[in-house]
Enzyme design. Structure first.
Site, PDB file in Angstrom:
ATOM      1  CE  LYS A   1      -1.957  -0.905   4.036  1.00  0.00           C
ATOM      2  NZ  LYS A   1      -1.318  -2.152   4.258  1.00  0.00           N
TER       3      LYS A   1
ATOM      4  NE  ARG B   1      -4.049  -1.139   9.656  1.00  0.00           N
ATOM      5  CZ  ARG B   1      -2.881  -0.598   9.189  1.00  0.00           C
ATOM      6  NH1 ARG B   1      -2.814   0.638   9.120  1.00  0.00           N
ATOM      7  NH2 ARG B   1      -1.892  -1.175   8.663  1.00  0.00           N
TER       8      ARG B   1
ATOM      9  NE  ARG C   1       7.315  -2.953   6.131  1.00  0.00           N
ATOM     10  CZ  ARG C   1       5.873  -2.482   6.378  1.00  0.00           C
ATOM     11  NH1 ARG C   1       5.341  -1.961   5.292  1.00  0.00           N
ATOM     12  NH2 ARG C   1       5.296  -3.175   7.230  1.00  0.00           N
TER      13      ARG C   1
ATOM     14  NE  ARG D   1       6.721  -0.649  10.526  1.00  0.00           N
ATOM     15  CZ  ARG D   1       5.731  -0.563   9.592  1.00  0.00           C
ATOM     16  NH1 ARG D   1       5.385  -0.098   8.495  1.00  0.00           N
ATOM     17  NH2 ARG D   1       4.649  -1.067   9.931  1.00  0.00           N
TER      18      ARG D   1
ATOM     19  NE  ARG E   1       1.557  -4.999  11.431  1.00  0.00           N
ATOM     20  CZ  ARG E   1       2.546  -4.262  10.539  1.00  0.00           C
ATOM     21  NH1 ARG E   1       3.665  -4.873  10.488  1.00  0.00           N
ATOM     22  NH2 ARG E   1       2.125  -3.273   9.804  1.00  0.00           N
TER      23      ARG E   1
HETATM   24  P1  ADP Z   1       2.215  -1.725   3.355  1.00  0.00           P
HETATM   25  O1  ADP Z   1       2.155  -0.191   3.173  1.00  0.00           O
HETATM   26  O2  ADP Z   1       1.065  -2.454   2.779  1.00  0.00           O
HETATM   27  O3  ADP Z   1       2.376  -2.349   4.488  1.00  0.00           O
HETATM   28  P2  ADP Z   1       4.688  -1.469   1.900  1.00  0.00           P
HETATM   29  O4  ADP Z   1       4.543  -0.750   0.851  1.00  0.00           O
HETATM   30  O5  ADP Z   1       5.598  -1.213   2.843  1.00  0.00           O
HETATM   31  O6  ADP Z   1       3.614  -2.218   2.514  1.00  0.00           O
HETATM   32  O7  ADP Z   1       5.548  -2.884   1.220  1.00  0.00           O
HETATM   33  C1  ADP Z   1       6.044  -4.003   2.076  1.00  0.00           C
HETATM   34  C2  ADP Z   1       7.193  -4.546   1.686  1.00  0.00           C
HETATM   35  O8  ADP Z   1       7.340  -5.283   0.370  1.00  0.00           O
HETATM   36  C3  ADP Z   1       8.378  -3.461   1.334  1.00  0.00           C
HETATM   37  O9  ADP Z   1       9.653  -3.717   1.971  1.00  0.00           O
HETATM   38  C4  ADP Z   1       8.447  -3.093  -0.226  1.00  0.00           C
HETATM   39  O10 ADP Z   1       9.542  -2.495  -0.532  1.00  0.00           O
HETATM   40  C5  ADP Z   1       7.944  -4.473  -0.603  1.00  0.00           C
HETATM   41  N1  ADP Z   1       7.124  -4.523  -1.795  1.00  0.00           N
HETATM   42  C6  ADP Z   1       6.050  -3.387  -2.069  1.00  0.00           C
HETATM   43  N2  ADP Z   1       5.615  -3.916  -3.087  1.00  0.00           N
HETATM   44  C7  ADP Z   1       6.045  -4.897  -3.788  1.00  0.00           C
HETATM   45  C8  ADP Z   1       6.017  -5.754  -4.919  1.00  0.00           C
HETATM   46  N3  ADP Z   1       5.144  -5.613  -5.721  1.00  0.00           N
HETATM   47  N4  ADP Z   1       6.681  -6.925  -5.050  1.00  0.00           N
HETATM   48  C9  ADP Z   1       7.762  -6.925  -4.137  1.00  0.00           C
HETATM   49  N5  ADP Z   1       7.935  -6.324  -3.035  1.00  0.00           N
HETATM   50  C10 ADP Z   1       7.262  -5.449  -2.694  1.00  0.00           C
HETATM   51  P1  AMP Z   2       1.288   0.570   9.012  1.00  0.00           P
HETATM   52  O1  AMP Z   2       2.406   1.549   8.870  1.00  0.00           O
HETATM   53  O2  AMP Z   2       0.205   1.114   7.857  1.00  0.00           O
HETATM   54  O3  AMP Z   2       1.742  -0.797   8.624  1.00  0.00           O
HETATM   55  O4  AMP Z   2       0.757   0.691  10.513  1.00  0.00           O
HETATM   56  C1  AMP Z   2       1.441   0.392  11.465  1.00  0.00           C
HETATM   57  C2  AMP Z   2       0.747   0.071  12.673  1.00  0.00           C
HETATM   58  O5  AMP Z   2       0.037   1.545  13.272  1.00  0.00           O
HETATM   59  C3  AMP Z   2      -0.479  -0.915  12.556  1.00  0.00           C
HETATM   60  O6  AMP Z   2      -0.316  -2.154  12.740  1.00  0.00           O
HETATM   61  C4  AMP Z   2      -1.430  -0.370  13.733  1.00  0.00           C
HETATM   62  O7  AMP Z   2      -1.030  -0.767  15.031  1.00  0.00           O
HETATM   63  C5  AMP Z   2      -1.227   1.235  13.571  1.00  0.00           C
HETATM   64  N1  AMP Z   2      -1.993   1.808  12.863  1.00  0.00           N
HETATM   65  C6  AMP Z   2      -1.765   2.266  11.475  1.00  0.00           C
HETATM   66  N2  AMP Z   2      -2.930   3.042  11.099  1.00  0.00           N
HETATM   67  C7  AMP Z   2      -3.852   2.596  11.858  1.00  0.00           C
HETATM   68  C8  AMP Z   2      -5.510   2.880  11.796  1.00  0.00           C
HETATM   69  N3  AMP Z   2      -6.008   3.312  10.662  1.00  0.00           N
HETATM   70  N4  AMP Z   2      -6.292   2.331  12.866  1.00  0.00           N
HETATM   71  C9  AMP Z   2      -5.663   1.653  13.941  1.00  0.00           C
HETATM   72  N5  AMP Z   2      -4.150   1.280  14.154  1.00  0.00           N
HETATM   73  C10 AMP Z   2      -3.421   1.946  12.679  1.00  0.00           C
END
Ligand code: ADP
Ligand code: AMP
Length: 214
Positions: free
Chosen positions: A13, A88, A127, A160, A171
């Site tokens: 995302k 969420r 990541r 992280r 999660r």
């Molecule tokens: P989210 O925001 O949904 O938690 P991220 O955008 O941070 O996810 O992506 C999670 C991990 O996967 C990151 O390390 C990112 O660089 C990697 N990633 C994102 N999109 C892809 C893809 N299409 N293929 C492979 N790895 C990806």
């Molecule tokens: P993210 O960076 O989107 O993966 O979010 C990391 C963490 O932040 C999540 O696992 C939740 O604990 C918290 N968080 C982020 N966005 C929300 C939301 N909209 N509602 C509740 N918790 C959130």
């Protein structure tokens, strides 16, 4: 253009939201980034949020909704935004719908980045995040130029705390229980679009652009 990114933690995302924000000139609003910035700055909100985040749980709706409603009311969001990680839960989605209704507005697209659970744990363990500027990397799929260093601001990259495998499993369970119902919610609003998030990140983006338009 008002866009919501849906999908499991680690689906991509944030990766796609940043590309959308850049191409369409709208702000990228990530609640996760907002909470992490608050934790880094030692604010009260950060202290409260951290206890939930570290356990893989969601931060309570009452700490989240007002924050987002306030953020989307700021001048840079007047032409639209891409929301990443919010809503969420169904109550968060209802809070957003109500706030937009009051302005005579609504969401244009809810983009679900679809990735099966099996692929998620691998993605998350690779990541690496920059806690200074919010950039995200992957040690295999999106590596920084210099290992362990953010390309954009030179800060050291970290795994992280909530990306450790045992927290990722929690999660994912929370995602299926509390967030997945939003797919039905936005299908009913007629704005849901699903993209295949298992493809290369540039191909995923091309699919999104074909939905949003050039
Ligand atoms: P989210 O925001 O949904 O938690 P991220 O955008 O941070 O996810 O992506 C999670 C991990 O996967 C990151 O390390 C990112 O660089 C990697 N990633 C994102 N999109 C892809 C893809 N299409 N293929 C492979 N790895 C990806
Ligand atoms: P993210 O960076 O989107 O993966 O979010 C990391 C963490 O932040 C999540 O696992 C939740 O604990 C918290 N968080 C982020 N966005 C929300 C939301 N909209 N509602 C509740 N918790 C959130």
């Amino acid at each position: 253009m008002k866009i919501i990114m849906l999908g499991a933690p680690g689906a991509g995302k944030g990766t796609q939201a940043k590309k959308i924000a850049e191409k369409y000139g709208i702000p990228h609003i990530s609640t996760g980034d907002i909470f992490r910035a608050n934790i880094k700055n030692g604010t009260e909100l950060g202290k409260k949020a951290k206890t939930y985040m570290d356990q893989g749980l969601l931060v309570p709706d009452e700490l989240t909704c007002d924050l987002v409603v306030d953020r989307i009311g700021q001048p840079d969001a007047a032409k639209g935004y891409v929301l990443d990680g919010f809503p969420r839960t169904i109550p968060q989605a209802e809070c957003l719908t109500d706030a937009l209704n009051r302005l005579g507005s609504s969401i244009d697209y809810a983009i679900d980045v679809d990735v099966p659970d099996e692929a998620i744990v691998t993605r998350m363990s690779g990541r690496r995040a920059c806690l200074k500027c919010g950039a995200t990397y992957h040690i295999v799929y999106a590596a920084p130029v210099k290992e362990g260093i953010c390309d954009k601001c030179g800060e050291s990259l970290v795994l992280r705390d909530d990306d450790k495998p045992e927290t990722v499993q929690k999660r994912l369970t929370v995602y299926h229980e509390q967030t997945q119902p939003l797919i039905d919610y936005y299908t009913k609003q007629g704005v849901l679009k699903t993209v295949d998030g298992t493809k290369d990140l540039n191909d995923v983006f091309a699919e999104i652009v074909s939905i949003l338009g050039e």
